[in-house]
Design a protein around this motif. Structure first.
Motif, PDB file in Angstrom:
ATOM      1  N   HIS A  89       0.896  -1.191   0.103  1.00 22.80           N
ATOM      2  CA  HIS A  89       0.044   0.144  -0.158  1.00 22.80           C
ATOM      3  C   HIS A  89       0.871   1.335   0.100  1.00 22.80           C
ATOM      4  N   GLU A  90       1.979   1.337   0.827  1.00 22.77           N
ATOM      5  CA  GLU A  90       2.979   2.442   0.889  1.00 22.77           C
ATOM      6  C   GLU A  90       4.084   2.139  -0.033  1.00 22.77           C
ATOM      7  N   ARG A  91       4.211   1.024  -0.859  1.00 20.88           N
ATOM      8  CA  ARG A  91       5.509   0.742  -1.516  1.00 20.88           C
ATOM      9  C   ARG A  91       6.026   1.886  -2.175  1.00 20.88           C
ATOM     10  N   VAL A  92       7.334   2.197  -2.206  1.00 18.12           N
ATOM     11  CA  VAL A  92       8.024   3.249  -2.949  1.00 18.12           C
ATOM     12  C   VAL A  92       9.179   2.704  -3.550  1.00 18.12           C
ATOM     13  N   GLN A  93       9.216   1.161  -3.818  1.00 19.86           N
ATOM     14  CA  GLN A  93      10.288   0.758  -4.475  1.00 19.86           C
ATOM     15  C   GLN A  93       9.864  -0.502  -5.308  1.00 19.86           C
ATOM     16  N   ARG A  94      10.649  -0.991  -6.257  1.00 17.27           N
ATOM     17  CA  ARG A  94      10.534  -2.007  -7.077  1.00 17.27           C
ATOM     18  C   ARG A  94      10.838  -3.329  -6.318  1.00 17.27           C
ATOM     19  N   ASP A  95      10.583  -4.687  -6.829  1.00 15.00           N
ATOM     20  CA  ASP A  95      10.759  -5.875  -6.146  1.00 15.00           C
ATOM     21  C   ASP A  95      12.324  -6.005  -6.260  1.00 15.00           C
ATOM     22  N   LEU A  96      12.881  -6.987  -5.239  1.00 16.64           N
ATOM     23  CA  LEU A  96      14.414  -7.055  -5.515  1.00 16.64           C
ATOM     24  C   LEU A  96      14.396  -8.271  -6.578  1.00 16.64           C
ATOM     25  N   ASP A  97      15.425  -7.910  -7.429  1.00 14.10           N
ATOM     26  CA  ASP A  97      15.765  -8.708  -8.453  1.00 14.10           C
ATOM     27  C   ASP A  97      17.015  -9.628  -7.861  1.00 14.10           C
ATOM     28  N   ARG A  98      16.886 -10.974  -7.826  1.00 20.88           N
ATOM     29  CA  ARG A  98      17.854 -11.885  -7.201  1.00 20.88           C
ATOM     30  C   ARG A  98      19.168 -11.740  -8.300  1.00 20.88           C
ATOM     31  N   LYS A  99      18.867 -11.815  -9.355  1.00 19.67           N
ATOM     32  CA  LYS A  99      20.225 -12.096 -10.395  1.00 19.67           C
ATOM     33  C   LYS A  99      20.830 -10.742 -10.310  1.00 19.67           C
ATOM     34  N   HIS A 100      20.089  -9.505 -10.259  1.00 23.44           N
ATOM     35  CA  HIS A 100      20.632  -8.233 -10.423  1.00 23.44           C
ATOM     36  C   HIS A 100      21.665  -8.004  -9.121  1.00 23.44           C
ATOM     37  N   TYR A 101      21.137  -8.248  -7.887  1.00 18.94           N
ATOM     38  CA  TYR A 101      22.140  -8.133  -6.884  1.00 18.94           C
ATOM     39  C   TYR A 101      23.066  -9.162  -6.875  1.00 18.94           C
ATOM     40  N   LYS A 102      22.785 -10.305  -7.292  1.00 19.51           N
ATOM     41  CA  LYS A 102      24.001 -11.414  -7.255  1.00 19.51           C
ATOM     42  C   LYS A 102      24.761 -10.920  -8.364  1.00 19.51           C
ATOM     43  N   CYS A 131      13.609   2.542   1.710  1.00 24.15           N
ATOM     44  CA  CYS A 131      14.805   2.570   0.705  1.00 24.15           C
ATOM     45  C   CYS A 131      13.947   3.158  -0.684  1.00 24.15           C
ATOM     46  N   LEU A 132      14.837   4.343  -1.340  1.00 28.06           N
ATOM     47  CA  LEU A 132      14.245   4.989  -2.400  1.00 28.06           C
ATOM     48  C   LEU A 132      14.985   4.218  -3.715  1.00 28.06           C
ATOM     49  N   ASP A 133      16.233   3.977  -3.648  1.00 32.12           N
ATOM     50  CA  ASP A 133      17.195   3.579  -4.468  1.00 32.12           C
ATOM     51  C   ASP A 133      18.358   3.178  -3.809  1.00 32.12           C
ATOM     52  N   GLY A 134      18.674   1.868  -4.305  1.00 33.77           N
ATOM     53  CA  GLY A 134      19.937   1.156  -4.064  1.00 33.77           C
ATOM     54  C   GLY A 134      19.627  -0.285  -2.926  1.00 33.77           C
ATOM     55  N   GLN A 135      18.533  -0.408  -3.254  1.00 38.73           N
ATOM     56  CA  GLN A 135      18.282  -1.897  -2.404  1.00 38.73           C
ATOM     57  C   GLN A 135      18.970  -3.153  -2.778  1.00 38.73           C
ATOM     58  N   HIS A 136      19.460  -3.323  -4.182  1.00 38.43           N
ATOM     59  CA  HIS A 136      20.156  -4.109  -4.883  1.00 38.43           C
ATOM     60  C   HIS A 136      21.702  -3.834  -4.118  1.00 38.43           C
ATOM     61  N   ARG A 137      22.147  -2.956  -4.261  1.00 36.08           N
ATOM     62  CA  ARG A 137      23.466  -2.692  -3.712  1.00 36.08           C
ATOM     63  C   ARG A 137      23.443  -2.874  -2.243  1.00 36.08           C
ATOM     64  N   ARG A 138      22.419  -2.756  -1.426  1.00 36.36           N
ATOM     65  CA  ARG A 138      22.504  -2.779   0.150  1.00 36.36           C
ATOM     66  C   ARG A 138      22.205  -4.711   0.226  1.00 36.36           C
ATOM     67  N   ALA A 191      25.389  -7.082   2.003  1.00 37.05           N
ATOM     68  CA  ALA A 191      25.167  -8.010   3.036  1.00 37.05           C
ATOM     69  C   ALA A 191      25.672  -9.322   2.642  1.00 37.05           C
ATOM     70  N   GLU A 192      25.399  -9.817   1.476  1.00 33.74           N
ATOM     71  CA  GLU A 192      26.192 -11.153   0.971  1.00 33.74           C
ATOM     72  C   GLU A 192      27.490 -11.125   0.914  1.00 33.74           C
ATOM     73  N   ALA A 193      28.042 -10.238   0.184  1.00 33.85           N
ATOM     74  CA  ALA A 193      29.578  -9.993   0.098  1.00 33.85           C
ATOM     75  C   ALA A 193      30.396 -10.228   1.793  1.00 33.85           C
ATOM     76  N   VAL A 194      29.387  -9.173   2.520  1.00 32.67           N
ATOM     77  CA  VAL A 194      30.109  -9.237   3.959  1.00 32.67           C
ATOM     78  C   VAL A 194      30.076 -10.840   4.719  1.00 32.67           C
ATOM     79  N   SER A 195      29.133 -11.649   4.279  1.00 34.38           N
ATOM     80  CA  SER A 195      28.796 -13.002   4.703  1.00 34.38           C
ATOM     81  C   SER A 195      29.977 -13.743   4.382  1.00 34.38           C
ATOM     82  N   LEU A 196      30.473 -13.458   2.871  1.00 42.38           N
ATOM     83  CA  LEU A 196      31.479 -14.098   2.221  1.00 42.38           C
ATOM     84  C   LEU A 196      32.890 -13.806   2.418  1.00 42.38           C
TER      85      LEU A 196
END
Length: 347
Positions: free
Chosen positions: A25-38, A90-97, A101-106
């Motif tokens: 209802h109050e979404r202001v971002q697109r869905d997370l694209d797994r391939k993009h952030y990978k 988040c308005l812009d940068g969710q894939h970077r964020r 997170a995954e890079a830190v885990s690695l």
């Protein structure tokens, strides 16, 4: 608005990874694209010492004047204390964020790197939606040719740059900046086409997703590309004839007329056709279990590349449209590559 510099550990602790509220209802971002952030994860982990990510943009519903502690009287530099009750989106940068997170885990040391965050104070979700729309309404996509021109990491890009500058077929007739070549352009290929042609000749018509593989050196790829463009140069004398005519005049209008006529007579003067020829050579050699592309020179030379070619204009291929222009859509490129593969195979 605040510009924050935070460690990646602080980013992960205090800035949500989710795109928005779950009900939308109050979404202001697109869905997370797994391939993009990978893809971004791969970029970070492959270049831990010098990766570069743009600032992430968030909106927060409330920040009081007292939450900012200035470094000195009247200074706009200091420390921002985020209220625990604040809602952040988040308005812009969710894939970077998510990638961080995954890079830190690695690699735990990535967490000590710093990232930039732009934080807008805005409690109206409709205005936050408008922010997202505004930020995505005006960006201009950088052309693939220009990206390849500036890329110093991708070995295929480096090899393509060398070939465009040094190979006799390509030197002086490769567009390295613009996204596309027009009918009257005095350039014959784009650098993006040289890059794609090299990859298709080396890897096949179905390219792997994500960043280019790095299992070959730049010198090895230059040798592979030289073999490809030597073969094309021998099979299609039209290219050298066009180069000679272009070099014989400095008149821009004459050059435009020359290329307009050339492109009306054959689809060879098309970056998309270069992709098809390169991919077909790879596929034919693979099926024929043949290592010498020179054996296909005569077969390529006999193929009809006219805009009315039955091979490419047939309904089941559809590579050449009614205007005589090759289609750049993947399905038509694949169909044309398969058709040309069958036509040049050694039987």
């Amino acid at each position: 608005m605040y510009l924050l510099l935070v460690t990646n550990h602080e980013l992960l602790r205090n800035f949500a990874a989710e795109a928005e509220v779950s009900d939308g209802h109050e979404r202001v971002q697109r869905d997370l694209d797994r391939k993009h952030y990978k893809d971004i994860v791969g970029y970070i982990t492959e270049n831990p010492a010098d990766y570069l990510l743009g600032a992430m943009t968030y909106a927060i519903d409330t920040v009081d004047a007292s939450d900012f502690i200035a470094a000195g009287p009247g200074s706009n530099i200091g420390t921002l204390v985020l209220p625990t009750s604040a809602r952040m989106r988040c308005l812009d940068g969710q894939h970077r964020r998510a990638a961080i997170a995954e890079a830190v885990s690695l690699d735990e040391s990535v967490g000590d790197d710093y990232s930039a965050v732009v934080l807008y104070v805005e409690d109206d979700y409709m205005k936050r939606r408008q922010m997202f729309s505004d930020m995505n309404a005006t960006p201009k996509v950088v052309s693939k040719a220009l990206n390849i021109t500036f890329d110093s990491r991708d070995p295929y890009a480096k090899a393509a740059q060398h070939l465009a500058d040094q190979h006799p077929l390509l030197a002086g007739v490769v567009e390295t900046r613009k996204a596309r070549i027009t009918t009257t352009d005095a350039k014959i290929f784009s650098l993006a086409g040289v890059y794609d042609g090299l990859k298709r000749f080396d890897l096949g018509m179905v390219l792997p997703r994500g960043r280019s593989p790095k299992n070959k050196t730049i010198d090895e790829l230059i040798e592979i590309g030289t073999t490809l463009f030597d073969t094309i140069q021998a099979a299609f004398p039209e290219f050298q004839e066009a180069k000679d005519k272009l070099e014989a005049t400095d008149d821009v209008k004459e050059q435009a007329d020359l290329m307009r006529q050339a492109r009306r007579s054959t689809i060879l003067f098309s970056t998309t056709t270069l992709r098809v020829v390169s991919g077909a050579l790879h596929e034919a050699m693979k099926v024929d279990d043949e290592n010498d592309p020179a054996k296909y020179i005569g077969r390529l030379a006999k193929i009809d590349f006219a805009p009315t070619s039955k091979l490419f204009a047939s309904p089941d291929v559809g590579f050449v449209t009614g205007s005589g222009t090759p289609s750049a859509r993947n399905q038509e490129v694949f169909a044309a590559t398969k058709a040309l593969t069958e036509a040049i195979r050694i039987r």
